[in-house]
Design a protein around this motif. Structure first.
Motif, PDB file in Angstrom:
ATOM      1  N   ALA A  38       5.378  52.762 -15.738  1.00  0.00           N
ATOM      2  CA  ALA A  38       6.395  53.219 -16.685  1.00  0.00           C
ATOM      3  C   ALA A  38       7.155  54.365 -16.035  1.00  0.00           C
ATOM      4  O   ALA A  38       6.593  55.424 -15.785  1.00  0.00           O
ATOM      5  CB  ALA A  38       5.732  53.691 -17.974  1.00  0.00           C
ATOM      6  N   MET A  39       8.422  54.126 -15.712  1.00  0.00           N
ATOM      7  CA  MET A  39       9.178  55.136 -14.972  1.00  0.00           C
ATOM      8  C   MET A  39      10.205  55.820 -15.868  1.00  0.00           C
ATOM      9  O   MET A  39      10.977  55.162 -16.572  1.00  0.00           O
ATOM     10  CB  MET A  39       9.881  54.485 -13.776  1.00  0.00           C
ATOM     11  CG  MET A  39      10.601  55.497 -12.893  1.00  0.00           C
ATOM     12  SD  MET A  39      11.278  54.707 -11.425  1.00  0.00           S
ATOM     13  CE  MET A  39       9.848  54.673 -10.366  1.00  0.00           C
ATOM     14  N   THR A  40      10.197  57.142 -15.801  1.00  0.00           N
ATOM     15  CA  THR A  40      11.211  57.955 -16.475  1.00  0.00           C
ATOM     16  C   THR A  40      12.087  58.556 -15.392  1.00  0.00           C
ATOM     17  O   THR A  40      11.578  59.006 -14.366  1.00  0.00           O
ATOM     18  CB  THR A  40      10.530  59.097 -17.262  1.00  0.00           C
ATOM     19  OG1 THR A  40       9.701  58.523 -18.271  1.00  0.00           O
ATOM     20  CG2 THR A  40      11.560  60.021 -17.907  1.00  0.00           C
ATOM     21  N   THR A  41      13.404  58.566 -15.593  1.00  0.00           N
ATOM     22  CA  THR A  41      14.317  59.114 -14.593  1.00  0.00           C
ATOM     23  C   THR A  41      14.856  60.457 -15.072  1.00  0.00           C
ATOM     24  O   THR A  41      15.269  60.582 -16.231  1.00  0.00           O
ATOM     25  CB  THR A  41      15.485  58.128 -14.360  1.00  0.00           C
ATOM     26  OG1 THR A  41      14.940  56.845 -14.042  1.00  0.00           O
ATOM     27  CG2 THR A  41      16.380  58.587 -13.212  1.00  0.00           C
ATOM     28  N   ARG A  70      18.626  72.944 -21.063  1.00  0.00           N
ATOM     29  CA  ARG A  70      17.927  72.136 -22.064  1.00  0.00           C
ATOM     30  C   ARG A  70      17.576  70.793 -21.442  1.00  0.00           C
ATOM     31  O   ARG A  70      18.253  70.334 -20.517  1.00  0.00           O
ATOM     32  CB  ARG A  70      18.830  71.858 -23.268  1.00  0.00           C
ATOM     33  CG  ARG A  70      19.372  73.089 -23.950  1.00  0.00           C
ATOM     34  CD  ARG A  70      20.148  72.705 -25.187  1.00  0.00           C
ATOM     35  NE  ARG A  70      21.195  71.718 -24.910  1.00  0.00           N
ATOM     36  CZ  ARG A  70      21.899  71.075 -25.858  1.00  0.00           C
ATOM     37  NH1 ARG A  70      21.627  71.298 -27.132  1.00  0.00           N
ATOM     38  NH2 ARG A  70      22.843  70.210 -25.529  1.00  0.00           N
ATOM     39  N   LEU A  71      16.559  70.169 -21.989  1.00  0.00           N
ATOM     40  CA  LEU A  71      16.207  68.825 -21.541  1.00  0.00           C
ATOM     41  C   LEU A  71      16.550  67.853 -22.658  1.00  0.00           C
ATOM     42  O   LEU A  71      16.098  68.037 -23.797  1.00  0.00           O
ATOM     43  CB  LEU A  71      14.705  68.775 -21.228  1.00  0.00           C
ATOM     44  CG  LEU A  71      14.189  67.570 -20.462  1.00  0.00           C
ATOM     45  CD1 LEU A  71      14.795  67.521 -19.060  1.00  0.00           C
ATOM     46  CD2 LEU A  71      12.663  67.623 -20.375  1.00  0.00           C
ATOM     47  N   LEU A  72      17.364  66.862 -22.348  1.00  0.00           N
ATOM     48  CA  LEU A  72      17.771  65.877 -23.344  1.00  0.00           C
ATOM     49  C   LEU A  72      17.104  64.549 -23.039  1.00  0.00           C
ATOM     50  O   LEU A  72      16.886  64.216 -21.873  1.00  0.00           O
ATOM     51  CB  LEU A  72      19.291  65.684 -23.322  1.00  0.00           C
ATOM     52  CG  LEU A  72      20.154  66.943 -23.382  1.00  0.00           C
ATOM     53  CD1 LEU A  72      21.638  66.565 -23.349  1.00  0.00           C
ATOM     54  CD2 LEU A  72      19.834  67.753 -24.636  1.00  0.00           C
ATOM     55  N   ARG A  73      16.837  63.797 -24.105  1.00  0.00           N
ATOM     56  CA  ARG A  73      16.230  62.482 -23.894  1.00  0.00           C
ATOM     57  C   ARG A  73      17.246  61.385 -24.199  1.00  0.00           C
ATOM     58  O   ARG A  73      17.920  61.423 -25.219  1.00  0.00           O
ATOM     59  CB  ARG A  73      15.003  62.306 -24.770  1.00  0.00           C
ATOM     60  CG  ARG A  73      14.216  61.058 -24.392  1.00  0.00           C
ATOM     61  CD  ARG A  73      12.828  61.070 -24.953  1.00  0.00           C
ATOM     62  NE  ARG A  73      12.880  61.023 -26.406  1.00  0.00           N
ATOM     63  CZ  ARG A  73      11.919  61.485 -27.195  1.00  0.00           C
ATOM     64  NH1 ARG A  73      10.870  62.068 -26.677  1.00  0.00           N
ATOM     65  NH2 ARG A  73      12.022  61.401 -28.498  1.00  0.00           N
ATOM     66  N   GLY A  74      17.367  60.430 -23.288  1.00  0.00           N
ATOM     67  CA  GLY A  74      18.263  59.305 -23.505  1.00  0.00           C
ATOM     68  C   GLY A  74      17.669  58.050 -22.904  1.00  0.00           C
ATOM     69  O   GLY A  74      16.454  57.931 -22.765  1.00  0.00           O
ATOM     70  N   GLU A  75      18.549  57.142 -22.526  1.00  0.00           N
ATOM     71  CA  GLU A  75      18.096  55.870 -21.958  1.00  0.00           C
ATOM     72  C   GLU A  75      18.986  55.472 -20.815  1.00  0.00           C
ATOM     73  O   GLU A  75      20.182  55.752 -20.844  1.00  0.00           O
ATOM     74  CB  GLU A  75      18.219  54.758 -23.017  1.00  0.00           C
ATOM     75  CG  GLU A  75      16.947  54.492 -23.736  1.00  0.00           C
ATOM     76  CD  GLU A  75      16.984  53.156 -24.467  1.00  0.00           C
ATOM     77  OE1 GLU A  75      17.895  52.339 -24.229  1.00  0.00           O
ATOM     78  OE2 GLU A  75      16.078  52.955 -25.289  1.00  0.00           O
ATOM     79  N   ILE A  76      18.423  54.827 -19.812  1.00  0.00           N
ATOM     80  CA  ILE A  76      19.227  54.236 -18.753  1.00  0.00           C
ATOM     81  C   ILE A  76      18.759  52.796 -18.574  1.00  0.00           C
ATOM     82  O   ILE A  76      17.594  52.547 -18.252  1.00  0.00           O
ATOM     83  CB  ILE A  76      19.152  55.056 -17.435  1.00  0.00           C
ATOM     84  CG1 ILE A  76      19.985  54.405 -16.351  1.00  0.00           C
ATOM     85  CG2 ILE A  76      17.734  55.295 -16.960  1.00  0.00           C
ATOM     86  CD1 ILE A  76      20.323  55.335 -15.190  1.00  0.00           C
ATOM     87  N   ALA A  77      19.671  51.864 -18.847  1.00  0.00           N
ATOM     88  CA  ALA A  77      19.368  50.426 -18.787  1.00  0.00           C
ATOM     89  C   ALA A  77      18.048  50.095 -19.481  1.00  0.00           C
ATOM     90  O   ALA A  77      17.228  49.344 -18.961  1.00  0.00           O
ATOM     91  CB  ALA A  77      19.367  49.955 -17.333  1.00  0.00           C
ATOM     92  N   HIS A  79      15.512  51.997 -20.050  1.00  0.00           N
ATOM     93  CA  HIS A  79      14.342  52.773 -19.617  1.00  0.00           C
ATOM     94  C   HIS A  79      14.542  54.250 -19.968  1.00  0.00           C
ATOM     95  O   HIS A  79      15.670  54.713 -20.096  1.00  0.00           O
ATOM     96  CB  HIS A  79      14.129  52.605 -18.108  1.00  0.00           C
ATOM     97  CG  HIS A  79      13.849  51.181 -17.725  1.00  0.00           C
ATOM     98  ND1 HIS A  79      12.603  50.618 -17.808  1.00  0.00           N
ATOM     99  CD2 HIS A  79      14.678  50.202 -17.280  1.00  0.00           C
ATOM    100  CE1 HIS A  79      12.667  49.354 -17.429  1.00  0.00           C
ATOM    101  NE2 HIS A  79      13.908  49.068 -17.096  1.00  0.00           N
ATOM    102  N   PRO A  80      13.431  54.996 -20.070  1.00  0.00           N
ATOM    103  CA  PRO A  80      13.555  56.397 -20.487  1.00  0.00           C
ATOM    104  C   PRO A  80      14.314  57.245 -19.468  1.00  0.00           C
ATOM    105  O   PRO A  80      14.118  57.110 -18.251  1.00  0.00           O
ATOM    106  CB  PRO A  80      12.107  56.890 -20.592  1.00  0.00           C
ATOM    107  CG  PRO A  80      11.247  55.696 -20.497  1.00  0.00           C
ATOM    108  CD  PRO A  80      12.031  54.590 -19.890  1.00  0.00           C
TER     109      PRO A  80
END
Ligand code: ADP
Length: 481
Positions: A38-41, A70-77, A79-80
């Motif tokens: 499980a890869m987070t970028t 700040r650290l924001l959480r989103g998605e890329i294709a 994936h986290p």
């Protein structure tokens, strides 16, 4: 057990891209998912990532190397994705690494040390709710993350670390005066730490600290043990060679597949190669190139010394005299841009040049040109030859790095065995490249042989399958160590 990996990088397709690094970072999460990874970028919060506007804030740093972040959480294709939102560092017009005039941002050391520090915090228990088995840092912009992990980790369990070198020519060297601002213990300013030629070397520091080093082809992994390719770091590569691995890049079939590519006027497969003619006509029209019997070459490249573009520029009159045509898309050194524009002016209807960066056009060129010229002096992996292979655009390449590992030269033996996929020439000079162009033109004159080259390339497997498996195996070995 699913391994959790944090991939730290300065660009990732489709959000931000200046070169092959972005394609690889963007493809890795999908390439690793089938292998229980499980890869987070983690990316810097450039303006181009503003689309993530409503993203959730998951962490705040009141003082990350002197700035608020700040650290924001989103998605890329799918994936986290984590984005380091630090407007003082990343919210500016211009390029990712340089201003509009091409001058490096003077605070690049702070921008990418902050990215690295954030990555190390995430991978050593300093950010609540986040834990990773492996931190995977890409190139000098992220490499310091492994140094922070080793020299100044957070309070929790420390992840294992990998640095991947996508190009040894970019090392991130800065004056020693920045050391005081990095937040590292004083004893780190040594040869075993971050010191390099009297200053601070980001890539060097990462290579020294990482549990493993990878680069993007087996041949380049070998080449960087010599001064010409190691560019000062050859000693370190040799000293750590037991931990250096060459894993070739794959291509993302969701983005680069001629059967489904929405950018192409006519989509095709190895069985419907004839449809490429429509694409070639479209490229000719777009570049103002006359129809002709000779091959239509393309170049899709940074226009730089590394890419051998100075040698090619000198050979264009010969290319045209022999019946070749050229559609070039690229940008880079001003003198080289001018040289190619000059050649286009000298050879109207034979050479068309587009200075700039255009993703969709790069697909149309791969789908319509007959051959792609890649005369690089060094090429860690290279992606445009892989896209050429997948699109029936026969690669004409120098025998170096990943080019040597992925293209099979159309010599007599390979032609007889039916395995040739392109043309490979010795280290780029006017002679070797001139001969390669002549060979390409002669082979193009034999339509059946040429079509075999195209089909062989299209059948070759450059998906992420095997390379994804190798990264996963490396992660697993490190996590178990
Ligand atoms: P590098 O990363 O050294 O520039 P690669 O071959 O690894 O070389 O990757 C280059 C990537 O950038 C490929 O995806 C290629 O298609 C793309 N590219 C290079 N120049 C341009 C351009 N002018 N317009 C669109 N895409 C480009």
């Amino acid at each position: 057990m699913t391994l959790s990996v944090l991939s730290v990088a300065s660009e990732a397709y489709p959000l931000v891209k200046t070169g092959g690094l972005a394609d690889v970072v963007g493809a890795l999460p999908g390439a690793l998912a089938p292998h229980d990874v499980a890869m987070t970028t983690l990316l810097p919060g450039y303006p181009a990532l503003g689309k993530l506007g409503r993203a959730k804030v998951v962490h705040r740093w009141p003082d990350l190397l002197g700035v608020e972040a700040r650290l924001l959480r989103g998605e890329i294709a799918g994936h986290p994705l984590l984005v380091l939102d630090a407007p003082d560092l990343f919210a500016r017009d211009g390029g990712l690494y340089a201003d509009r005039g091409g001058k490096d941002w003077p605070d690049n050391w702070r921008r990418f040390a902050a990215l690295a520090r954030a990555g190390a915090d995430l991978a050593s228990g300093a950010v609540r709710g986040h834990a990773f088995d492996i931190l995977h840092a890409h190139d000098w912009q992220a490499a310091m993350a492994t140094a922070y992990l080793r020299l100044a980790p957070g309070p929790g369990p420390v992840a294992r670390s990998i640095v991947t070198i996508h190009n040894m020519a970019f090392q991130g060297w800065f004056d020693a005066s920045i050391f005081a601002y990095l937040g590292l213990p004083p004893h780190s300013f040594t040869l075993e730490g971050v010191e390099y030629f009297g200053g601070v070397g980001f890539l060097k520091a990462g290579m020294e600290a990482a549990d493993a080093i990878t680069t993007v082809s087996p041949t380049y992994a070998h080449e960087i043990r010599s001064p010409a390719f190691g560019m000062g770091l050859e000693g370190l590569v040799a000293a750590r060679h037991g931990r250096v691995h060459g894993i070739v890049n794959g291509i993302d079939p969701a983005v680069w597949n001629p059967a489904t590519d929405a950018a192409l006027p006519a989509r095709f497969t190895a069985r419907t190669l004839a449809r490429r003619a429509t694409n070639r006509r479209a490229v000719e029209a777009e570049f103002g190139i006359d129809a002709g019997d000779g091959p239509l070459f393309t170049v899709i490249s940074r226009l730089t010394w590394q890419k051998g573009m100075d040698v090619l520029a000198e050979l264009l009159d010969v290319l045209v005299a022999r019946g070749g045509r050229l559609a070039l898309l690229g940008s880079g050194d001003a003198a080289l841009e001018a040289a190619f524009l000059g050649a286009a002016a000298r050879h109207p209807g034979r050479i068309g040049v587009r200075i700039g960066y255009d993703e969709a056009l790069s697909h149309r060129l791969q789908g319509g040109a007959d051959a792609i010229l890649i005369p690089s002096r060094f090429e860690p992996c290279g992606l445009t030859q892989l896209y050429g292979l997948a699109y029936g655009c026969v690669p004409v390449v120098a025998r170096t790095g990943g080019l040597a590992d992925t293209v099979i030269d159309a010599n007599d033996a390979a032609l007889a065995a039916g395995v040739a996929t392109g043309i490979v020439h010795d280290a780029t000079t006017a002679d070797t490249l001139g001969d390669a162009i002549a060979r390409a033109i002669a082979l193009f004159d034999r339509p059946e042989t040429w079509a075999t080259l195209q089909r062989n390339g299209m059948k070759a497997d450059f998906s992420w399958g095997e390379s994804g498996r190798r990264y996963a195996a490396l992660y697993a070995a490190l996590a178990a160590a």
